[in-house]
Design a protein around this motif. Sequence first.
Motif, PDB file in Angstrom:
ATOM      1  N   PRO A 117     -22.653   0.355 -44.280  1.00  6.89           N
ATOM      2  CA  PRO A 117     -23.908  -0.413 -44.239  1.00  6.89           C
ATOM      3  C   PRO A 117     -24.882   0.182 -43.226  1.00  6.89           C
ATOM      4  CG  PRO A 117     -22.217  -1.559 -43.005  1.00  6.89           C
ATOM      5  CD  PRO A 117     -21.541  -0.367 -43.636  1.00  6.89           C
ATOM      6  N   PHE A 118     -25.228   1.431 -43.440  1.00  6.87           N
ATOM      7  CA  PHE A 118     -26.095   2.162 -42.518  1.00  6.87           C
ATOM      8  C   PHE A 118     -27.526   1.641 -42.621  1.00  6.87           C
ATOM      9  CE2 PHE A 118     -28.988   5.734 -41.715  1.00  6.87           C
ATOM     10  CZ  PHE A 118     -28.579   6.125 -40.450  1.00  6.87           C
ATOM     11  N   LYS A 119     -28.170   1.442 -41.480  1.00 11.33           N
ATOM     12  CA  LYS A 119     -29.546   0.969 -41.432  1.00 11.33           C
ATOM     13  C   LYS A 119     -30.470   2.131 -41.090  1.00 11.33           C
ATOM     14  CE  LYS A 119     -28.326  -3.734 -39.985  1.00 11.33           C
ATOM     15  NZ  LYS A 119     -26.866  -3.524 -40.099  1.00 11.33           N
ATOM     16  N   GLU A 120     -31.584   2.200 -41.777  1.00 12.18           N
ATOM     17  CA  GLU A 120     -32.551   3.270 -41.550  1.00 12.18           C
ATOM     18  C   GLU A 120     -32.944   3.313 -40.076  1.00 12.18           C
ATOM     19  OE1 GLU A 120     -34.724   6.543 -42.492  1.00 12.18           O
ATOM     20  OE2 GLU A 120     -33.462   5.396 -43.875  1.00 12.18           O
ATOM     21  N   GLY A 121     -32.899   4.501 -39.500  1.00  8.03           N
ATOM     22  CA  GLY A 121     -33.255   4.673 -38.101  1.00  8.03           C
ATOM     23  C   GLY A 121     -32.102   4.475 -37.137  1.00  8.03           C
ATOM     24  N   GLU A 122     -30.955   4.056 -37.634  1.00  5.74           N
ATOM     25  CA  GLU A 122     -29.796   3.836 -36.772  1.00  5.74           C
ATOM     26  C   GLU A 122     -29.265   5.175 -36.270  1.00  5.74           C
ATOM     27  OE1 GLU A 122     -25.680   1.171 -37.032  1.00  5.74           O
ATOM     28  OE2 GLU A 122     -26.760   1.730 -38.856  1.00  5.74           O
ATOM     29  N   THR A 123     -28.963   5.244 -35.002  1.00  2.00           N
ATOM     30  CA  THR A 123     -28.463   6.485 -34.415  1.00  2.00           C
ATOM     31  C   THR A 123     -27.099   6.251 -33.778  1.00  2.00           C
ATOM     32  OG1 THR A 123     -29.615   6.047 -32.337  1.00  2.00           O
ATOM     33  CG2 THR A 123     -30.775   7.384 -33.981  1.00  2.00           C
ATOM     34  N   PHE A 386     -17.099  13.374 -35.954  1.00  2.00           N
ATOM     35  CA  PHE A 386     -16.981  12.392 -37.025  1.00  2.00           C
ATOM     36  C   PHE A 386     -17.752  11.143 -36.583  1.00  2.00           C
ATOM     37  CE2 PHE A 386     -12.745  14.566 -36.950  1.00  2.00           C
ATOM     38  CZ  PHE A 386     -12.919  15.330 -38.097  1.00  2.00           C
ATOM     39  N   LEU A 387     -18.166  10.349 -37.554  1.00  2.00           N
ATOM     40  CA  LEU A 387     -18.893   9.114 -37.262  1.00  2.00           C
ATOM     41  C   LEU A 387     -18.088   7.902 -37.704  1.00  2.00           C
ATOM     42  CD1 LEU A 387     -22.532  10.038 -38.390  1.00  2.00           C
ATOM     43  CD2 LEU A 387     -21.572  10.113 -36.081  1.00  2.00           C
ATOM     44  N   PHE A 388     -17.984   6.919 -36.818  1.00  2.00           N
ATOM     45  CA  PHE A 388     -17.301   5.661 -37.104  1.00  2.00           C
ATOM     46  C   PHE A 388     -18.104   4.512 -36.489  1.00  2.00           C
ATOM     47  CE2 PHE A 388     -13.879   8.794 -37.092  1.00  2.00           C
ATOM     48  CZ  PHE A 388     -13.163   8.456 -38.232  1.00  2.00           C
ATOM     49  N   TYR A 389     -17.908   3.321 -37.041  1.00  2.00           N
ATOM     50  CA  TYR A 389     -18.419   2.111 -36.392  1.00  2.00           C
ATOM     51  C   TYR A 389     -17.302   1.537 -35.535  1.00  2.00           C
ATOM     52  CZ  TYR A 389     -22.651   2.051 -39.225  1.00  2.00           C
ATOM     53  OH  TYR A 389     -23.865   2.355 -39.786  1.00  2.00           O
ATOM     54  N   LEU A 395     -22.512   2.389 -34.134  1.00  2.82           N
ATOM     55  CA  LEU A 395     -22.206   3.683 -34.734  1.00  2.82           C
ATOM     56  C   LEU A 395     -21.900   4.673 -33.610  1.00  2.82           C
ATOM     57  CD1 LEU A 395     -22.059   5.303 -37.383  1.00  2.82           C
ATOM     58  CD2 LEU A 395     -24.482   5.867 -37.075  1.00  2.82           C
ATOM     59  N   VAL A 396     -20.721   5.307 -33.699  1.00  2.73           N
ATOM     60  CA  VAL A 396     -20.232   6.155 -32.609  1.00  2.73           C
ATOM     61  C   VAL A 396     -19.904   7.545 -33.135  1.00  2.73           C
ATOM     62  CG1 VAL A 396     -18.390   6.457 -30.902  1.00  2.73           C
ATOM     63  CG2 VAL A 396     -19.298   4.178 -31.369  1.00  2.73           C
ATOM     64  N   LYS A 397     -20.246   8.543 -32.361  1.00  6.62           N
ATOM     65  CA  LYS A 397     -19.894   9.930 -32.693  1.00  6.62           C
ATOM     66  C   LYS A 397     -18.739  10.377 -31.810  1.00  6.62           C
ATOM     67  CE  LYS A 397     -22.615  13.373 -31.475  1.00  6.62           C
ATOM     68  NZ  LYS A 397     -23.754  14.308 -31.460  1.00  6.62           N
ATOM     69  N   VAL A 398     -17.683  10.844 -32.439  1.00  3.41           N
ATOM     70  CA  VAL A 398     -16.518  11.330 -31.706  1.00  3.41           C
ATOM     71  C   VAL A 398     -16.297  12.803 -32.040  1.00  3.41           C
ATOM     72  CG1 VAL A 398     -15.418   9.057 -31.745  1.00  3.41           C
ATOM     73  CG2 VAL A 398     -14.895  10.695 -33.562  1.00  3.41           C
ATOM     74  N   LYS A 399     -15.537  13.486 -31.214  1.00  7.39           N
ATOM     75  CA  LYS A 399     -15.194  14.884 -31.456  1.00  7.39           C
ATOM     76  C   LYS A 399     -13.712  14.994 -31.772  1.00  7.39           C
ATOM     77  CE  LYS A 399     -18.776  16.881 -28.476  1.00  7.39           C
ATOM     78  NZ  LYS A 399     -19.040  17.749 -27.296  1.00  7.39           N
ATOM     79  N   ALA A 400     -13.389  15.907 -32.677  1.00  3.45           N
ATOM     80  CA  ALA A 400     -12.002  16.079 -33.098  1.00  3.45           C
ATOM     81  C   ALA A 400     -11.082  16.354 -31.916  1.00  3.45           C
ATOM     82  CB  ALA A 400     -11.896  17.198 -34.130  1.00  3.45           C
ATOM     83  N   GLY A 401     -11.509  17.208 -31.002  1.00  3.78           N
ATOM     84  CA  GLY A 401     -10.657  17.586 -29.885  1.00  3.78           C
ATOM     85  C   GLY A 401     -10.450  16.514 -28.843  1.00  3.78           C
ATOM     86  N   ASP A 402     -11.295  15.482 -28.842  1.00  2.72           N
ATOM     87  CA  ASP A 402     -11.181  14.437 -27.831  1.00  2.72           C
ATOM     88  C   ASP A 402     -10.054  13.447 -28.102  1.00  2.72           C
ATOM     89  OD1 ASP A 402     -13.208  15.475 -26.340  1.00  2.72           O
ATOM     90  OD2 ASP A 402     -14.748  14.078 -27.010  1.00  2.72           O
ATOM     91  N   CYS A 403      -9.393  13.566 -29.245  1.00  2.00           N
ATOM     92  CA  CYS A 403      -8.289  12.648 -29.529  1.00  2.00           C
ATOM     93  C   CYS A 403      -6.922  13.298 -29.357  1.00  2.00           C
ATOM     94  CB  CYS A 403      -8.417  12.056 -30.939  1.00  2.00           C
ATOM     95  SG  CYS A 403      -8.096  13.224 -32.274  1.00  2.00           S
ATOM     96  N   TYR A 404      -6.882  14.517 -28.857  1.00  2.90           N
ATOM     97  CA  TYR A 404      -5.597  15.205 -28.701  1.00  2.90           C
ATOM     98  C   TYR A 404      -4.630  14.409 -27.814  1.00  2.90           C
ATOM     99  CZ  TYR A 404      -6.977  19.709 -30.846  1.00  2.90           C
ATOM    100  OH  TYR A 404      -7.341  20.706 -31.716  1.00  2.90           O
ATOM    101  N   ASP A 405      -5.142  13.828 -26.751  1.00  2.00           N
ATOM    102  CA  ASP A 405      -4.303  13.098 -25.795  1.00  2.00           C
ATOM    103  C   ASP A 405      -4.459  11.597 -26.044  1.00  2.00           C
ATOM    104  OD1 ASP A 405      -2.981  11.976 -23.662  1.00  2.00           O
ATOM    105  OD2 ASP A 405      -4.070  13.089 -22.111  1.00  2.00           O
ATOM    106  N   THR A 406      -3.444  10.962 -26.610  1.00  2.00           N
ATOM    107  CA  THR A 406      -3.553   9.535 -26.949  1.00  2.00           C
ATOM    108  C   THR A 406      -3.633   8.648 -25.708  1.00  2.00           C
ATOM    109  OG1 THR A 406      -1.161   9.106 -27.056  1.00  2.00           O
ATOM    110  CG2 THR A 406      -2.240   9.936 -29.057  1.00  2.00           C
TER     111      THR A 406
END
Length: 585
Positions: A117-123, A386-389, A395-406
């Motif tokens: 449910p993305f809203k126009e202008g949402e960052t 990747f983008l997730f809510y 809306l959050v932007k994460v990086k693949a490498g930032d999840c290596y360490d749980t």
Amino acid sequence: MESAMIASPRFSHARSTNQWLPLDLKPQVLCPGKVRKTHGSGTKNLASMRVRCENREDGRLEIDRRQLLLSSSTLGVSVLTSGKAMAMPYPAPDLSKCTYPTDLPTCATVEGGCCPPFKEGETAVDFKFPTSMPMRTRKAAHLADAELISKYDKALTLMKKLPLDDPRSFLQQGRVHCAYCNGGYKVGSDTVQVHKSWFFAPFHRWYMYFYERILATLIEDDTFALPFWNWDTEEGMSIPPMFTNKCSSLYDNNRDPCHQPPIRLNLADVTSCDSGDVSANYANIYSHMVSGAGTAELFHGAAIRYNAGTNTLSAGALESSPHNLGHRWSGTPGNPNREDMGSLYSAGKDPLFYTHHSNVDRMWYLWNNTLGNKNYDDKDLMETPFLFYDENKQLVKVKAGDCYDTTKLRYIYQDLELPWLKQGRSLKKAGKLIPKPKTSTFEKAVGDKAKNLSSPLTFKVERPNKSPGKGQVEVLKIEGVETDRKVFSAFEIFINYPEATTTTPFNSPHYAGAFTTIGHGIMTEGSMMSTTTKESFKIGISETLEDLGIQNDDEILVTLVPKSSKDLATSPITFTSITIENVSK
């Protein structure tokens, strides 16, 4: 280790030339015709840069920065950079350009599509690691006490009651998988796809993290942790009891009725109603966690680089089995594509999906922390976003490498016995050892002509180096693999055993591993899998050769035993070549 790749240039698709071009190139490279006007200069002021070109054939072409920055995919495309491609991390997908999924199975429809449910202008904001959250322990679902079951049931009930346009709702959580895996996110003629490459593990780890955080927030309990389906132990191989209560929010009617408890997951035959053999299941898991998965590429899958132009899809051992097999085994044959779990677009509609993937994530956790293996250390992967809510609808932007360490994400896994690790190699060593067959009677599997696996085939394969160096692994590489993408397909790999059949057990010392694919449905022209027509599969064989006592042989026999959910005459499996290479760990 420093990457030689350029970190983050911006790219544009020049429609008149059908090429992707970096903005920091000179304008005459961007424009096939005469440059009319350029706003902004250099590479420091990209925010205002706009290039206007006049093309001799097509007239005026205008490319603005918004189009450029919002273009993204997880499939490499060519770029003209003084004759050389510049690989780099993938940009995040553009949610505003999400489309109805294009890569759906036959007869499949998705009401409302798979877009968020993305809203126009949402960052999107950059993800920040939690600092005050308690350390949580994810526990085996079959060992869950009444309190954990009650919490999960309550949290999921609340999630299912959220408005359908709330990104935290169960409907929207299920759509995440569909959008990323079935052609919802597009750029040009390419589709975003997180399977069959090094994106598989980090994408799904982040996916499970946000799903878990949403559930915890709904019940206002930061100690809540997502349980895992412990299919790597005999006691946990059946569907966990919490998912079989028809009065619970955890129940899903779209599961195979003949695979209900006490029937165990059957990795040897996902369509059989028979319980899986425990020893064979352990041997299969061991092969895909240990003997066949000694490097980052073998475990995680192939490197897929943005703008590389030569990407070849290749699933790692983690994805191939038991992940794919667990999906197929769980979905019901009463639906055209074994929905829900048996098809990628619908898998997220079953709560079992998240617990299955919690254990897939645990396998990665164990591969690092128990087996001591190293992940990819490559910026082209680690910087990919990747983008997730999140739990706050942000809306959050994460990086693949930032999840290596749980532990940075504030969770660990329950410490349990690992019978597949303890028994795996001994089970295979105790299996029936077949005397070495004569190799001279078999042909080599080389060249580019497709070989049809309508029945088991055996090929002679030369070993380039009988004594791999210290820290190296001998790898069997099967190239040019093509399957009917609408159906589940698989083939098992045996060394020096031409008599292998579909009933040869995984705990045979000759078994090396298995290629599997869930099936992505009908692939439209221009989608990732139709433009990349061939994929490969790699499996480590050093330990298998040692167990067979043939580590000094000049050549070996490789037998491929096909399996498919359809008639192999109408849904063929083909490949082009089998070779061996030595790679560093």
